[in-house]
Design a protein around this motif. Sequence first.
Motif, PDB file in Angstrom:
ATOM      1  N   SER A 423      -7.631  72.660  43.495  1.00  0.00           N
ATOM      2  CA  SER A 423      -7.156  72.052  44.733  1.00  0.00           C
ATOM      3  C   SER A 423      -8.104  70.915  45.107  1.00  0.00           C
ATOM      4  N   PRO A 424      -7.696  70.007  46.020  1.00  0.00           N
ATOM      5  CA  PRO A 424      -8.592  68.906  46.410  1.00  0.00           C
ATOM      6  C   PRO A 424      -9.946  69.386  46.918  1.00  0.00           C
ATOM      7  N   ARG A 425      -9.956  70.438  47.756  1.00  0.00           N
ATOM      8  CA  ARG A 425     -11.245  70.897  48.271  1.00  0.00           C
ATOM      9  C   ARG A 425     -12.092  71.527  47.162  1.00  0.00           C
ATOM     10  N   TYR A 426     -11.444  72.117  46.179  1.00  0.00           N
ATOM     11  CA  TYR A 426     -12.176  72.686  45.045  1.00  0.00           C
ATOM     12  C   TYR A 426     -13.048  71.627  44.391  1.00  0.00           C
ATOM     13  N   TRP A 427     -12.469  70.445  44.127  1.00  0.00           N
ATOM     14  CA  TRP A 427     -13.248  69.406  43.458  1.00  0.00           C
ATOM     15  C   TRP A 427     -14.342  68.856  44.372  1.00  0.00           C
ATOM     16  N   GLU A 428     -14.100  68.923  45.676  1.00  0.00           N
ATOM     17  CA  GLU A 428     -15.140  68.490  46.615  1.00  0.00           C
ATOM     18  C   GLU A 428     -16.354  69.430  46.556  1.00  0.00           C
ATOM     19  N   VAL A 429     -16.116  70.731  46.659  1.00  0.00           N
ATOM     20  CA  VAL A 429     -17.255  71.655  46.681  1.00  0.00           C
ATOM     21  C   VAL A 429     -17.937  71.708  45.311  1.00  0.00           C
ATOM     22  N   MET A 430     -17.188  71.575  44.230  1.00  0.00           N
ATOM     23  CA  MET A 430     -17.802  71.571  42.901  1.00  0.00           C
ATOM     24  C   MET A 430     -18.702  70.350  42.721  1.00  0.00           C
ATOM     25  N   ALA A 431     -18.301  69.243  43.320  1.00  0.00           N
ATOM     26  CA  ALA A 431     -19.091  68.019  43.194  1.00  0.00           C
ATOM     27  C   ALA A 431     -20.315  68.031  44.096  1.00  0.00           C
ATOM     28  N   ARG A 432     -20.265  68.742  45.224  1.00  0.00           N
ATOM     29  CA  ARG A 432     -21.307  68.594  46.226  1.00  0.00           C
ATOM     30  C   ARG A 432     -22.217  69.812  46.380  1.00  0.00           C
ATOM     31  N   ALA A 433     -21.840  70.952  45.817  1.00  0.00           N
ATOM     32  CA  ALA A 433     -22.641  72.165  46.024  1.00  0.00           C
ATOM     33  C   ALA A 433     -23.986  72.062  45.312  1.00  0.00           C
ATOM     34  N   LYS A 434     -25.018  72.476  45.995  1.00  0.00           N
ATOM     35  CA  LYS A 434     -26.352  72.548  45.393  1.00  0.00           C
ATOM     36  C   LYS A 434     -26.423  73.685  44.384  1.00  0.00           C
ATOM     37  N   TYR A 435     -25.767  74.805  44.717  1.00  0.00           N
ATOM     38  CA  TYR A 435     -25.896  76.013  43.902  1.00  0.00           C
ATOM     39  C   TYR A 435     -24.536  76.414  43.331  1.00  0.00           C
ATOM     40  N   LEU A 436     -24.541  76.829  42.073  1.00  0.00           N
ATOM     41  CA  LEU A 436     -23.325  77.246  41.381  1.00  0.00           C
ATOM     42  C   LEU A 436     -23.602  78.589  40.716  1.00  0.00           C
ATOM     43  N   ILE A 437     -22.870  79.619  41.153  1.00  0.00           N
ATOM     44  CA  ILE A 437     -23.128  80.983  40.681  1.00  0.00           C
ATOM     45  C   ILE A 437     -21.846  81.539  40.080  1.00  0.00           C
ATOM     46  N   ASN A 438     -21.921  81.987  38.830  1.00  0.00           N
ATOM     47  CA  ASN A 438     -20.730  82.479  38.151  1.00  0.00           C
ATOM     48  C   ASN A 438     -21.150  83.549  37.152  1.00  0.00           C
ATOM     49  N   ASN A 439     -20.249  84.505  36.869  1.00  0.00           N
ATOM     50  CA  ASN A 439     -20.557  85.485  35.833  1.00  0.00           C
ATOM     51  C   ASN A 439     -19.863  85.162  34.509  1.00  0.00           C
ATOM     52  N   VAL A 440     -19.102  84.051  34.507  1.00  0.00           N
ATOM     53  CA  VAL A 440     -18.580  83.453  33.277  1.00  0.00           C
ATOM     54  C   VAL A 440     -18.886  81.954  33.388  1.00  0.00           C
ATOM     55  N   ASN A 441     -18.204  81.130  32.603  1.00  0.00           N
ATOM     56  CA  ASN A 441     -18.473  79.695  32.662  1.00  0.00           C
ATOM     57  C   ASN A 441     -17.484  78.973  33.561  1.00  0.00           C
ATOM     58  N   PHE A 442     -17.950  77.904  34.184  1.00  0.00           N
ATOM     59  CA  PHE A 442     -17.050  77.009  34.870  1.00  0.00           C
ATOM     60  C   PHE A 442     -16.280  76.195  33.821  1.00  0.00           C
ATOM     61  N   PRO A 443     -15.123  75.649  34.185  1.00  0.00           N
ATOM     62  CA  PRO A 443     -14.279  74.968  33.182  1.00  0.00           C
ATOM     63  C   PRO A 443     -14.931  73.712  32.611  1.00  0.00           C
ATOM     64  N   ASN A 444     -14.385  73.249  31.500  1.00  0.00           N
ATOM     65  CA  ASN A 444     -14.941  72.088  30.812  1.00  0.00           C
ATOM     66  C   ASN A 444     -14.964  70.849  31.697  1.00  0.00           C
ATOM     67  N   GLU A 445     -13.988  70.718  32.601  1.00  0.00           N
ATOM     68  CA  GLU A 445     -13.883  69.505  33.411  1.00  0.00           C
ATOM     69  C   GLU A 445     -15.025  69.362  34.413  1.00  0.00           C
ATOM     70  N   PHE A 446     -15.677  70.465  34.735  1.00  0.00           N
ATOM     71  CA  PHE A 446     -16.796  70.409  35.673  1.00  0.00           C
ATOM     72  C   PHE A 446     -17.986  69.709  35.028  1.00  0.00           C
ATOM     73  N   VAL A 447     -18.560  68.745  35.745  1.00  0.00           N
ATOM     74  CA  VAL A 447     -19.733  68.013  35.265  1.00  0.00           C
ATOM     75  C   VAL A 447     -20.897  68.326  36.197  1.00  0.00           C
ATOM     76  N   LYS A 448     -21.917  68.951  35.677  1.00  0.00           N
ATOM     77  CA  LYS A 448     -23.061  69.329  36.505  1.00  0.00           C
ATOM     78  C   LYS A 448     -23.912  68.090  36.811  1.00  0.00           C
ATOM     79  N   ARG A 449     -24.137  67.860  38.089  1.00  0.00           N
ATOM     80  CA  ARG A 449     -24.908  66.695  38.515  1.00  0.00           C
ATOM     81  C   ARG A 449     -26.399  66.992  38.502  1.00  0.00           C
ATOM     82  N   PRO A 450     -27.221  65.986  38.315  1.00  0.00           N
ATOM     83  CA  PRO A 450     -28.663  66.180  38.504  1.00  0.00           C
ATOM     84  C   PRO A 450     -28.924  66.661  39.925  1.00  0.00           C
ATOM     85  N   GLY A 451     -29.696  67.718  40.036  1.00  0.00           N
ATOM     86  CA  GLY A 451     -29.972  68.284  41.354  1.00  0.00           C
ATOM     87  C   GLY A 451     -29.188  69.546  41.637  1.00  0.00           C
TER      88      GLY A 451
END
Length: 766
Positions: A423-451
């Motif tokens: 969803s639109p907000r999904y891509w917002e929080v994925m782009a802006r969150a400082k912390y990412l916590i998962n027990n599997v992997n996030f999808p290939n389209e996600f690009v982890k930013r420096p920081g």
Amino acid sequence: MPVPNGNASPKISVVVPVYKVQGYLRACLDSILQQSFTDFEIVAVDDHSPDSCGRILDEYAGIDSRVVPVHFTENQGIGKARDAGALKSRGEYILFLDSDDTLAEGALQAIAERLEATGDPDILLVNHVRTYWNNRVQASAAGEMLSAAGTDVFTALERPEYLNMFAVVWNRAYRRDFYVGNGFTFTDGIYEDALMVYKTMLTADRIAATDHVCVEYRQRRQGNSMRTPGRKHFGIFEQYARLFEFLDERPHLEPVRALLFERMASHFLFTLAREDRIVPQDRAPFFKLAAEQYKRFKPKDFTVPEGTMGVKFDLLGRGSYPAYAAMTIASSTRQKTIKRITKAKTKLGKTAYNRLYRLHKRRPIDENLAVYAAYWNRGVACNPAAIYHKAKELAPQVHGVWVVRRGAEENIPAGVDYVVANSPRYWEVMARAKYLINNVNFPNEFVKRPGQIHLQTHHGTPLKQMGIDQQRFPAAAKNMSFGKMLERADRWDLSLTSNQHSTEIWERVYPCAFEAVEYGYPRNDVYFRSTAEDVQRIRTELGIPEGKTAILYCPTVRDYQTGYVPRIDLERFCRELGPDHVVLVRTHYFYGADPQLQALQERGLIKDVSAYPVVEDLCLAADALITDYSSIMFDYACLDRPIVTYADDWEVYSRARGVYFDILSGNPGETPGASATNEDELIEVFRSGAWNGERAAGLRAAFRERFVQFDDGNAAERVVRRLYLNQEPEPAIVPLDERTPAPAPNAAPARIVAQRSGEQHGLIDA
């Protein structure tokens, strides 16, 4: 247990320097100890490794006296570790082996036979292969040359072509009297192998060779010190300066000066071209020093090689970095143009979310935003859920948002903020969150930013083979891109583990640059914090009558089967157990609702809890667990309650899926309790009382010692303090014998006795 023959010196001392290789060390040691040739010792030098390498060495030494551990009190580097190992060794020959590499089958036998055939030379050159994470094996370039040597014995001046071999110390065995007698020691810094190789080769009076592949040289995807960029690579110049000083002091070696000069210049150019060694801002200074050394040591009669390499040699001789850079940039530009053309089509079809995502990635990172996900966005669960709840208590300034798949929104508890995946907000929080916590992997389209900080919590302890190990098992690896899998794992900053076994496995099967954090699994905190009242409340909610023995049956998924296939005739099993038992059945979450289980539940024979949202509650409610290969056994072991292994397809499963140890072996630390391989045996386990007997308790204790290392009820707090508060991970892990798990249900253990033929089985108190 194999032991050396009295006080006699072994034929071969394998010297293994050890530092930060806990994921590979066991494979290295096993490859030596499993050799058919047994007259050896292993001198393993722990270079004050910060991980569990020292403990692993001591563990092996306690099992096999041929393992001789040496522990440094401070880190001194691989050269000093090798020196200490050589001096400690007692063998007639010294074989250096790096601790992330392995010996090939039959290696020591081949070495011993060739030493005897060649009259114990000073140096025996051996063959190797390169092994890659994707199971590719590459033969060395020296195979034909080593084969051509036969049983000849020679010097480097007589056969200078052997100086062209890969200049590492682990592809040769040294006669100890020759090596120690000449006072050979490693110099500080990296590239120390080249100097040692050339000095020993030029000193030896008798050199021999074997083309038998002896060393499997692991090409680590991450973690190799030689592939870590930095100024330390400038140490190559000092090493080669020492080599030419060595040559200057020995005029009789003049015939090989030109060959060694060419090797030096080629080594400089090779190092300069590697982006994982020399960063862009260091290339011009590196080239300048290489050019100075080129001019300083160039022999008068040296002839540059032909082709592109000759052009690069000329540029070194002229000291022209701009011309060298232009040459390499032109080549790189051609390659990149080809790649751009190849990828152009795949970029044309990107949708609006991609543009939206790129827009949000230009915005600042929100330092107090955390994104959580579990089980491919199924809902609030597992380790991420426990961390989320503890963060609300200890770090309320961090706002947590859960990712949920479309259609599963109703699974999100009231008051929990969430976004629907894509969803639109999904891509917002994925782009802006400082912390990412998962027990599997996030999808290939996600690009982890420096920081951004990515914590991979995992969701179990590995019995079945994982990561790149799955490549050998087609049933597990179907439709899987291991390259993409590792790219996803490259995003991990922290990898959470609950025991040393997991730490070692994750490090090896996901060869990426994450840091292992041994804090325990937060989802298991509940097993140490729940009270008797909590246990009774859950049992009441599940409809388990007071005084009955609840058996939780949790079979895992089979990669070689489609859909849920019953492994037990549950109707018969329940009848045999009798009315004082309640069987809770939980199938794997990969499977949907099963009509057979529904029918059995409607008849009152079982309770189908496959859809029950909190598996930890089911464990707390159960008096015992029956499972096969599910990682639930490792979590349930926290409760110190009986675990019964029912593995009727062990041979098929272990071959199709691959396993790390034999769950049916009966060995302490491998089998968690009583076990059965068919239905009759399973029934007898309960009828005889073996499920809750002394032997089962002893096996369970050993299993808990190995796998319930860091789970103590405080894992979530340690994670939150480290991740969100930048504090030391407190509290300290409570010793296993001081932990108090949730009390077992009050149902009195019962055993089943056989009745006369034709009568129903009954129950008596144990």
